[in-house]
Design a protein around this motif. Structure first.
Motif, PDB file in Angstrom:
ATOM      1  N   THR D 177       0.792  -1.364   0.051  1.00 49.10           N
ATOM      2  CA  THR D 177       0.067   0.008  -0.011  1.00 49.10           C
ATOM      3  C   THR D 177       0.749   1.218   0.209  1.00 49.10           C
ATOM      4  N   LEU D 179       3.820   1.634  -1.214  1.00 49.24           N
ATOM      5  CA  LEU D 179       4.513   1.614  -2.188  1.00 49.24           C
ATOM      6  C   LEU D 179       3.600   2.196  -3.568  1.00 49.24           C
ATOM      7  N   LEU D 180       2.179   1.568  -3.485  1.00 46.29           N
ATOM      8  CA  LEU D 180       1.295   2.056  -4.683  1.00 46.29           C
ATOM      9  C   LEU D 180       1.077   3.446  -4.357  1.00 46.29           C
ATOM     10  N   THR D 183       4.102   5.465  -5.652  1.00 46.33           N
ATOM     11  CA  THR D 183       4.444   5.524  -7.024  1.00 46.33           C
ATOM     12  C   THR D 183       3.681   5.292  -8.030  1.00 46.33           C
ATOM     13  N   SER D 184       2.333   4.808  -7.855  1.00 47.20           N
ATOM     14  CA  SER D 184       1.573   4.663  -8.818  1.00 47.20           C
ATOM     15  C   SER D 184       0.583   5.923  -9.300  1.00 47.20           C
ATOM     16  N   LEU D 186      -2.130   6.141  -8.268  1.00 49.92           N
ATOM     17  CA  LEU D 186      -3.695   5.747  -8.544  1.00 49.92           C
ATOM     18  C   LEU D 186      -4.749   6.371  -7.424  1.00 49.92           C
ATOM     19  N   GLU D 187      -5.681   6.798  -8.040  1.00 49.80           N
ATOM     20  CA  GLU D 187      -6.819   7.569  -7.021  1.00 49.80           C
ATOM     21  C   GLU D 187      -7.944   6.627  -7.045  1.00 49.80           C
ATOM     22  N   PRO D 188      -8.695   6.308  -5.786  1.00 49.16           N
ATOM     23  CA  PRO D 188      -8.416   7.446  -4.700  1.00 49.16           C
ATOM     24  C   PRO D 188      -7.274   6.831  -3.643  1.00 49.16           C
ATOM     25  N   LEU D 189      -6.558   5.657  -3.906  1.00 52.77           N
ATOM     26  CA  LEU D 189      -5.806   5.378  -3.123  1.00 52.77           C
ATOM     27  C   LEU D 189      -4.643   6.207  -2.692  1.00 52.77           C
ATOM     28  N   ALA D 192      -6.096   8.978  -0.146  1.00 50.87           N
ATOM     29  CA  ALA D 192      -7.102   8.369   0.804  1.00 50.87           C
ATOM     30  C   ALA D 192      -6.777   9.059   2.071  1.00 50.87           C
TER      31      ALA D 192
END
Lengths: 211, 211, 211, 211
Positions: D177, D179-180, D183-184, D186-189, D192
């Motif tokens: 988690t 890491l993502l 570096t990713s 990504l939303e909503p992650l 959040a």
DNA sequence: AATGAATGAGGTTTCATTCAT
DNA sequence: GATGAATGAAACCTCATTCAT
């Protein structure tokens, strides 16, 4: 018929326009390569030119350069030799200074895009190869001797040696002008027409050759 | 004091001869690199010159080229800029054609080994880099404008435009002669002394600039 | 047919096992390079991997990397694109959470040596190249959207947004587990078999996706 | 007081804010370097980070890295050691699963910018150096052993081995988690908040640790 | 203690050339 | 005769490290 022989002008009959472009024709392929190579070598210099560029320009496979000319240096030398074959006309004499000047001016006016001036530029390029270097120098010598002879120079008469120097300076003017027209972007020089160049250049050349 | 400003002659005070050669001196190292680079670039051209050769000539480590000049192109541009700084003398006018001719002839005579003529040759070399190209062209323009002005050219007087063309032809003669003296091996041209060159070149240059 | 589409599992049919290994075959060479590169990039990261290593692994000459992929970055991007082509299956839906969980668990169990998990790891590597970065992010998005959709997420229904977050956490668990199995040497995690992993991972994944 | 010991949270007291930044202070310089290095290593990885970047971030001369830490690898190892010193708390036990989960979630929420999560990321980075590798693995082991112990694992009781696997999977979720989120993109992650993450992550972690 | 100049190894890339088809 | 794959040398450049001040 010696009368009227151009000094620097060449007639480029390498690629006969009438023949359709044939593939699988060794002779034709060689001509295409020579033509493309001369342009590149003259414009960009030996080292800055890649054999792939030449092959691409010629629309030919790269490996054929080595096949037909052994190496990049071999191709360069062949270009030089071609130039020389056309420029050197042993046995022909330049009979009049006026005619010589006119020829030179025509070649200069031909630049930067014409083929005649490309051949001049090629003589200024160097590959580091000894064979090519010999050719270059011999050509320079031949040129200026014929020009000097028109001005009265005799090989066995030391009192005419200054005429040789003057002929070489005339050549230098021609080379310098072609070069500047080709690479400097200087205006009005680069775009000057033959009629604009003719006046001052005739002065210079006849002044040098007919002191 | 504007009187007497040379056109092409430069005084090379880069490396002060009195100071002992210091190692671990960034300024000195840069000078060594610039000096070596100018020689190589002028003589062999940009593409044919390797950074290792330059570094070896300068007696320093190759990586310092990138440290001080970012890249090979950066070094080339720096060489060019150096030349320009010395050759361009904004605000100074060339007051007499005779003096201008004398300066040019001196620079020509300086070739092929002298430093002044090396700087001229450098202007004929091209790296493909856009920045360097701009510098080259601006320098050419500046040169010829100053020379043309000495001959009576005025920027806002179109009737004097032919004088600009003549000034550029004078430059072409200078470039061509330096080039031939440096790369053709032609004799007597290559070894001619200033006194031998002076006569015919003065004729040509004053003939062009004072029609 | 949509039924049964794996989420993370890929079938590596790149190198057809039946064909004899041909040399002098561009397509095959490219596959060898891609295969070797993916392994190295996934395991060691982009910066720590040298093109020489990749070429050596693939048993081909280094220069071919540039020939076929332009640059190291180009090769990296090609690896990523390959992964994406296999992982993204536009139009296919993941129809059941149980099946999705099973697929993910299989890919995790595949690590650290299997090819499927290598492709996952590759997505965690970054080259600094903008193009590659875009691909990575798009792939992440695509993955999680398909997984979230299986859990009931609808793009136009904001009340299901928490399901997207949960899907991304499921992905995070998968990535983290593969990574730890590959690089930490932790036992029993690294050597755990699929049957050992299945229990707790099923709990976690279905707990996340079917709250 | 063993009660309440955080599992992953660290309090960064490295650079005491009250002391004025002193130059010519070896201790301070080392702290600055360690701090800058940890950020870079964690974010960009070992190979992609240059010592010059680290020195620049720290506002310190590059040579000091070698002076104080012998080498780039030495600096990396020192970063790792620092992390370990703070994370490992020998003798302290994690007394409750709920508390452990809360700590882990807090560290995850801290990412991507917080210092705690940087330290986690650092553990995922590898330098190729054997010494550093040993440290990494020992730290992983220590972490998971303490977490597993809270779940009831006993080193000498083979029937509790599955609890160790579960603890490691919990760690994997945490690492993945962070890491993502880092570096990713990504939303909503990525964005959040702790309150959003808390629900699902608590489910996962307690589910894993209290089966 | 700190600086910045210098070094050498190694990385990516280009290019002329050779080899197989 | 022609093609395109493959090769190896060498070019430019970066980077960790050492040296002198």
């Amino acid at each position: 018929m010696a009368s009227g022989t151009p000094v620097l002008t060449v007639s480029d009959d390498e690629v006969s326009a009438s023949s359709p472009i044939k593939t699988r024709d060794a002779g034709n392929t060689q001509q295409l390569l020579l033509h493309a190579a001369r342009r590149r070598f003259a414009r960009d210099g030996y080292a800055a030119t890649t054999v792939r560029e030449i092959a691409a320009d010629a629309g030919v496979n790269v490996a054929l350069i080595n096949r037909y000319f052994t190496s990049k240096e071999g191709l360069f030398e062949a270009c030089l030799t071609r130039v020389v074959e056309r420029l050197e006309r042993p046995g022909e004499v330049v009979d009049s200074i006026e005619r010589a000047a006119r020829d030179i001016i025509r070649t200069i006016s031909d630049s930067p895009n014409g083929d005649d001036s490309l051949q001049l530029l090629l003589l200024l390029r160097t590959s580091g190869d000894e064979g090519a270097e010999r050719i270059r120098r011999a050509t320079f010598r031949n040129f200026t001797e014929r020009l000097a002879a028109a001005a009265g120079w005799r090989r066995d008469d030391p009192t005419t040696e200054h005429l040789m120097l003057r002929a070489q300076l005339a050549m230098a003017t021609a080379f310098g002008t072609v070069l500047l027209r080709s690479t400097s972007g200087l205006e009005p020089l680069t775009s000057a027409s033959e009629s604009e160049l003719s006046g001052p250049l005739t002065e210079v050349l006849t002044g040098l050759l007919a002191p």
